[in-house]
Design an enzyme around this catalytic site. Sequence first.
Site, mmCIF file in Angstrom:
data_model
loop_
_atom_site.group_PDB
_atom_site.id
_atom_site.type_symbol
_atom_site.label_atom_id
_atom_site.label_comp_id
_atom_site.label_asym_id
_atom_site.label_seq_id
_atom_site.Cartn_x
_atom_site.Cartn_y
_atom_site.Cartn_z
ATOM 1 N N SER A 150 7.944 38.063 -4.817
ATOM 2 C CA SER A 150 7.471 38.564 -6.135
ATOM 3 C C SER A 150 6.019 39.023 -5.732
ATOM 4 O O SER A 150 5.767 39.746 -4.977
ATOM 5 C CB SER A 150 7.528 37.479 -7.190
ATOM 6 N N GLU A 245 17.033 44.417 -10.837
ATOM 7 C CA GLU A 245 15.921 44.181 -11.359
ATOM 8 C C GLU A 245 14.975 45.455 -11.633
ATOM 9 O O GLU A 245 15.076 46.593 -11.048
ATOM 10 C CB GLU A 245 14.846 43.663 -9.916
ATOM 11 N N HIS A 275 15.794 38.804 -10.521
ATOM 12 C CA HIS A 275 14.408 38.676 -9.728
ATOM 13 C C HIS A 275 14.324 37.276 -9.093
ATOM 14 O O HIS A 275 14.500 36.422 -9.847
ATOM 15 C CB HIS A 275 13.249 38.854 -10.727
#
Length: 303
Positions: A150, A245, A275
């Site tokens: 991320s 996502e 995610h």
Amino acid sequence: MKEEISIRAKVLRNLIRMATSDRLIGAKIQDGTFRKKVIEPAWNCPSGYHLGKIALKHCEVEILTPPEIKSDKVVLQLHGGGYIGKMKNIYRSFAKNYSDMRGGMKVYTVDYRVAPRHPYPAALQDACSAYSMLLNLGYTGKQIILAGDSAGGGLALALCAYLRDHGTELPMAAVLMSPWTDLTASGASYQENYTKDPLFGNTRESMIYSGEYYGKENPANPYISPLFGDFTGFPDMLFQVGSIEMLLSDSTEAVRKAREAGCRAELTVYEGMFHVFQMALNKIPESEKAWQEVREYIEALKE
């Protein structure tokens, strides 16, 4: 085409969707408030492993040492959390997974400064400090493997750009799980997966749109959104991302640009996954498969 994912993954995905749609806590999960305030117990370090810390000027670096070290390689992990969440126990568990690869490696995880108190460039500065620390400890770039998910994945790419631009030897490789490479949220998947994403979908009030990290800076700055930079000279990279996502295009477009720049970039899109589904560790088959792919990738790296 019928979606082929495991029952356990479907259950987990539905639980995430239920949690984020809950009027009582859902908004706090999506805008990051929950990440900022959650207090965790001490991590249960596995027997035989050692968790230590090194204090740098503005941050700390945690070092996980496995019972036996057979590799001269090390992992520098940059955790996720939307640039607003501090280090959590799940990243210590990530470090445990990485430390068991190549017969045993030390894993250095940077507990970098986060927004809103410390917006850009604090996280990048801390990542650079940690990388410099490894060089000062005697490691070369060819011994360092970057790992990030991320925001941490985007930060890893920003670090590569910064090192290259300042004449510093780059790491040998990077493992990037659902990297956040586009803080302008302009990629096609931000629209195409808007109603599918169980974590960030169906709202414009999530941390994706808050701008807390870049503040008054231009979010298209390549050191903030590496997707808009030049990938020339970057190391070998493995990208993993879920098909539903909103950040899907952050990976697919980054891989496209990296390959156009002559880089070796591998990409696996996991069908129906959300995610950073790798946080499920061994709880769902898809996560187990992703971690096995990471292991095989890292163990196949050549000098």
